[in-house]
Scaffold this active site. Structure first.
Site, short mmCIF file in Angstrom:
data_model
loop_
_atom_site.label_atom_id
_atom_site.label_comp_id
_atom_site.label_asym_id
_atom_site.label_seq_id
_atom_site.Cartn_x
_atom_site.Cartn_y
_atom_site.Cartn_z
N LYS A 131 44.16 18.66 46.56
CA LYS A 131 43.59 19.47 47.45
C LYS A 131 42.98 18.53 48.48
CE LYS A 131 43.53 23.64 44.71
NZ LYS A 131 42.26 24.85 44.09
N TYR A 169 49.72 31.27 47.31
CA TYR A 169 48.79 31.61 46.50
C TYR A 169 48.83 33.28 46.18
CZ TYR A 169 46.10 27.74 45.35
OH TYR A 169 45.54 26.38 44.96
N ASN A 235 37.83 22.39 44.34
CA ASN A 235 37.96 21.78 43.04
C ASN A 235 39.08 20.59 42.76
OD1 ASN A 235 40.14 23.52 43.07
ND2 ASN A 235 39.66 24.85 41.21
N GLU A 249 56.84 26.87 42.03
CA GLU A 249 55.98 26.41 42.83
C GLU A 249 56.75 24.86 43.51
OE1 GLU A 249 51.78 28.18 40.98
OE2 GLU A 249 52.46 25.86 40.55
P1 ADP Z 1 43.68 27.18 38.45
O1 ADP Z 1 43.57 26.53 39.66
O2 ADP Z 1 42.79 26.52 37.33
O3 ADP Z 1 45.03 27.59 38.02
P2 ADP Z 1 43.30 29.94 39.16
O4 ADP Z 1 44.58 29.92 39.20
O5 ADP Z 1 42.32 31.16 38.53
O6 ADP Z 1 42.92 28.53 38.60
O7 ADP Z 1 42.65 30.16 40.69
C1 ADP Z 1 43.17 29.15 41.64
C2 ADP Z 1 42.31 28.61 42.47
O8 ADP Z 1 41.55 29.70 43.30
C3 ADP Z 1 41.38 27.95 41.81
O9 ADP Z 1 41.77 26.65 41.63
C4 ADP Z 1 40.12 27.85 42.61
O10 ADP Z 1 40.22 26.75 44.04
C5 ADP Z 1 40.13 29.15 43.32
N1 ADP Z 1 39.22 30.01 42.63
C6 ADP Z 1 39.55 30.78 41.43
N2 ADP Z 1 38.53 31.39 40.74
C7 ADP Z 1 37.60 31.22 41.80
C8 ADP Z 1 36.18 31.94 41.89
N3 ADP Z 1 35.65 32.68 41.02
N4 ADP Z 1 35.50 31.68 43.26
C9 ADP Z 1 36.00 30.81 43.88
N5 ADP Z 1 37.26 30.21 43.90
C10 ADP Z 1 37.99 30.52 42.91
#
Ligand code: ADP
Ligand code: MG
Length: 408
Positions: A131, A169, A235, A249
């Site tokens: 990212k 997304y 993240n 994807e």
């Molecule tokens: P991952 O990236 O580990 O697969 P998710 O699919 O649950 O996680 O979420 C996609 C992305 O959305 C995450 O990588 C993060 O950047 C963001 N995200 C997820 N949960 C939260 C949250 N509670 N608050 C803010 N951003 C979030």
């Protein structure tokens, strides 16, 4: 040079009509009764002289690193079992292109169930996205990927529009963080990669760690998010969470229909072209080289992996033809597997970056300029880790060759 001559030069291929006695056996039984591993593949080679795709069974013997080829159509041995040090077991997976005595072979299928079970059963592909918060640390991330026994088979730096990020997304559309997430992911360049390896999906997600960087620091301190992440949104990366998601994807970033994916980030001004050569990629040096480049203060403004055809490699190196004796080997090296091309941006970069790469011959580089890329990562004049633009005025042209013409 006549291509027919060129393609048979120094190559121990056979013209005999010998039938291969062992062709349908999974193992070879040696005199002493021990079994020797033999991996079998179906491979295709584009014969430019005949303008034909030729099919071979390719055998690899891990015990002594030898190869053997059998011509499928003519049912005869094409290459007798011969030691060939430039082919490694890690390169042998379906979809990869390998170089066997100057022939680029596309590995189409496993040749038998034994090979499929032994080499292919746990192999997965997944999408990794680095990212915008850590694109400048892409070298570190690549190093972690390679040290986890995953390899990068596709890569592209791109900048998503708001609507592309929203499409990507889609599954999170109803979540409260959706707008922030889409805004962040489209706020700067990202690097999308196809990673391949045993259990690639779970390995990459484990390497990333929990989505919230603070949680990652508590629960998985070695993870990428713990080391480089800021919070829940910033993240570091994305990883597909299932085989189905990976397929979908990967198609988003690397569509099978050429020219339909998100575009590259090349800017085509004040730039120079760097190619991390196939031998360096296959030796797992990509992360280290990218890291060295960023640590030296060079800005990587575009990055993409390419599989260069022989005709394109010849065209790209045209200016060296008849000037540099290594020209034919340079061409062979460039099309022997995937390479990674970088646009390096900044005023005066063609000159300063060329100095940073060092003398073309790594032996000389190690004596005269021991901290240069070629001194550190090169093997010989042809496998010298990186190509860099020679003449300042060619910087834009070389970058255009890859990011405008080949990425068309
Ligand atoms: P991952 O990236 O580990 O697969 P998710 O699919 O649950 O996680 O979420 C996609 C992305 O959305 C995450 O990588 C993060 O950047 C963001 N995200 C997820 N949960 C939260 C949250 N509670 N608050 C803010 N951003 C979030
Ligand atoms: Mg997810």
């Amino acid at each position: 040079m006549d291509r027919r001559q060129e393609s048979t030069l120094d190559v121990p291929f056979t013209d005999t009509n010998t039938q291969s006695p062992s062709i349908h056996l999974t193992y070879l039984t040696l005199d002493c009764g021990m079994k020797e591993d033999r991996y079998a593949f179906l491979a295709e080679w584009y014969d430019p002289t005949a303008a034909l795709l030729r099919r071979y069974q390719l055998f690899y013997y891990p015990k002594d690193g030898s190869v053997e080829m059998f011509d499928v159509k003519n049912q005869r041995i094409f290459l007798r079992r011969t030691k060939y040090e430039d082919l490694h077991q890690e390169d042998l997976f379906i979809g990869n292109r390998v170089n066997v005595f100057s022939r680029q072979l596309n590995l189409i299928e496993y040749g038998d169930q034994y090979t499929a079970n032994k080499l292919g059963s746990k192999k997965e592909r997944t999408l990794a996205v680095v990212k915008p918060d850590v694109v400048t640390k892409i070298g570190d991330v690549l190093e972690l990927i390679y040290s986890s026994n995953l390899i990068v088979t596709k890569a592209k730096m791109t900048k998503l529009t708001w609507s592309q990020a929203a499409d990507f997304y889609m599954e999170h559309q109803t979540k409260p963080f959706f707008n922030n997430l889409v805004q962040f992911v489209s706020s700067g360049p990202v690097v999308a990669m196809e990673l391949m390896g045993d259990e690639a999906i779970s390995i990459w997600r484990r390497l990333l760690g929990p989505a919230d960087s603070a949680v990652a620091r508590r629960e998985a301190p070695q993870s990428v998010r713990a080391q480089f992440g800021t919070d829940g949104i910033k993240n570091v990366g994305h990883g597909s969470d299932s085989l189905a998601a990976a397929a979908r994807e990967l198609e988003f970033f690397f569509p099978s229909k050429i020219g339909h994916g998100p575009s590259n980030t090349a800017i085509f001004t004040d730039c120079t072209c760097c190619i991390i050569k196939p031998h360096a990629i296959s030796e797992g040096l990509t992360g280290k080289i990218v890291n060295s480049i960023s640590s030296a203060g060079f800005e990587i403004s575009a990055l993409q992996m390419f599989n260069v055809d022989r005709a394109n490699a010849e065209e790209f190196y045209e200016v060296y033809k008849g000037v540099v004796t290594e020209y034919p080997s340079m061409v062979t090296e460039l099309c022997s597997g995937p390479c990674m091309v970088l646009e390096i941006h900044g005023t005066d970069t063609p000159k300063s970056f060329r100095e940073f790469c060092g003398p073309a011959d790594p032996e000389i580089a190690r004596h005269l300029r021991p901290t240069t890329l070629r001194a550190l990562y090169g093997k010989d004049k042809v496998k010298n880790a990186v190509h860099c633009t020679d003449l300042a005025e060619d910087g834009v042209l070389e970058v255009q060759y890859f990011f405008k013409i080949l990425d068309g």
